[in-house]
Design a protein around this motif. Structure first.
Motif, short mmCIF file in Angstrom:
data_model
loop_
_atom_site.label_atom_id
_atom_site.label_comp_id
_atom_site.label_asym_id
_atom_site.label_seq_id
_atom_site.Cartn_x
_atom_site.Cartn_y
_atom_site.Cartn_z
N LEU A 87 0.82 -1.21 0.00
CA LEU A 87 0.00 0.00 0.00
C LEU A 87 0.86 1.26 0.00
O LEU A 87 0.45 2.31 -0.51
CB LEU A 87 -0.93 0.00 1.21
CG LEU A 87 -2.17 -0.88 1.09
CD1 LEU A 87 -2.88 -1.00 2.43
CD2 LEU A 87 -3.13 -0.32 0.04
N ARG A 129 -3.89 5.39 -5.96
CA ARG A 129 -3.61 5.07 -4.55
C ARG A 129 -4.91 4.73 -3.81
O ARG A 129 -4.97 3.76 -3.04
CB ARG A 129 -2.91 6.26 -3.89
CG ARG A 129 -2.49 5.99 -2.45
CD ARG A 129 -1.80 7.21 -1.84
NE ARG A 129 -0.50 7.47 -2.47
CZ ARG A 129 -0.27 8.45 -3.33
NH1 ARG A 129 -1.24 9.29 -3.67
NH2 ARG A 129 0.93 8.62 -3.84
N ALA A 166 -6.04 0.95 -2.30
CA ALA A 166 -6.44 0.75 -0.91
C ALA A 166 -7.75 -0.02 -0.83
O ALA A 166 -7.93 -0.88 0.04
CB ALA A 166 -6.56 2.09 -0.19
N ARG A 195 -4.93 -5.41 5.38
CA ARG A 195 -4.32 -4.12 5.61
C ARG A 195 -3.98 -3.92 7.09
O ARG A 195 -3.05 -3.22 7.44
CB ARG A 195 -5.25 -2.99 5.15
CG ARG A 195 -5.30 -2.84 3.64
CD ARG A 195 -6.20 -1.71 3.25
NE ARG A 195 -7.55 -2.19 2.95
CZ ARG A 195 -8.63 -1.42 3.00
NH1 ARG A 195 -8.52 -0.17 3.38
NH2 ARG A 195 -9.80 -1.90 2.71
#
Length: 216
Positions: A92, A201, A205, A213
């Motif tokens: 990430l 981005r 995510a 995550r």
């Protein structure tokens, strides 16, 4: 081994053919993580000698799909959820940077390669081919690292790829429809071709499951 292996429509008793059958069986879950690979049983199931099997198994070890335990034999490798979540956290942070560095190439000279991989993802979904979907999935993300021009990023991806392949084997089986995988990546591809790093981005995510995550 509880599950009997069978040949696909095109039978090939070469080491390459045996490798392909075993690899597909691991990636589609026919051979589950932690399951022992007994040479005698596999050879009997496939109606082959053990010679091509003994050539195929080390290739699966090199890919990280099979592990050899001294005095016990070979087993289908298991996924370490914590390791995968740690990689997701790093990805990430690093993958948007790799993507930003690669956008110029992917929007220019390497655009056909990006589009070709997307075609492979959609075709794998149409055919409900989990191994092909996993391979295309990894090739897609690998493009950003490969064309980043940064050797450290390339090296990181190479070190992650095998372990991610094992995780994706379970992840892709969890989808009711592989077209969802293709659609998710199509969004990322479209954003990459627009060159919008902020949207990329954000989409990345959303691309990762919340549990990965946060390492849970």
């Amino acid at each position: 081994m509880e599950t009997k292996l069978t040949w696909p429509s095109q039978r090939s008793t070469t080491p390459e053919g045996v490798y392909g059958v075993l690899r597909a069986a691991i990636l589609d879950g026919t051979l589950p993580p932690g399951g022992q690979l007994r040479e005698v049983q596999i050879a009997e199931d496939l109606g082959i000698s053990r010679s091509p099997l003994r050539e195929a198994l080390p290739r699966l070890e090199e890919e990280g799909l099979v592990v050899k335990v001294p005095f016990r034999g070979r087993f289908v490798a298991k996924v370490d959820p914590r390791e995968i979540s740690d990689m997701a956290a790093l990805r990430l942070l690093l993958e948007p940077y790799a993507a930003q560095l690669s956008f110029e190439a992917l929007r220019g000279q390497q655009r056909p390669m990006l589009l070709q991989i997307m075609e492979q993802l959609h075709r794998a979904a149409d055919e409900n081919d989990i191994p092909a979907s996993i391979d295309a999935h990894l090739r897609f993300h690998g493009l950003f690292y490969d064309f980043s021009g940064n050797d450290v990023l390339r090296s990181l991806w190479n070190s992650w790829e095998t372990r991610l392949r094992l995780y994706l084997a379970a992840d892709h089986r969890a989808y009711e429809d592989l077209h969802d995988v293709a659609v998710e990546h199509q969004r990322l591809a479209d954003i990459a071709l627009e060159g919008d790093i902020d949207r990329f981005r954000d989409e990345l995510a959303n691309h990762f499951p919340l549990a990965l995550r946060h390492g849970t």
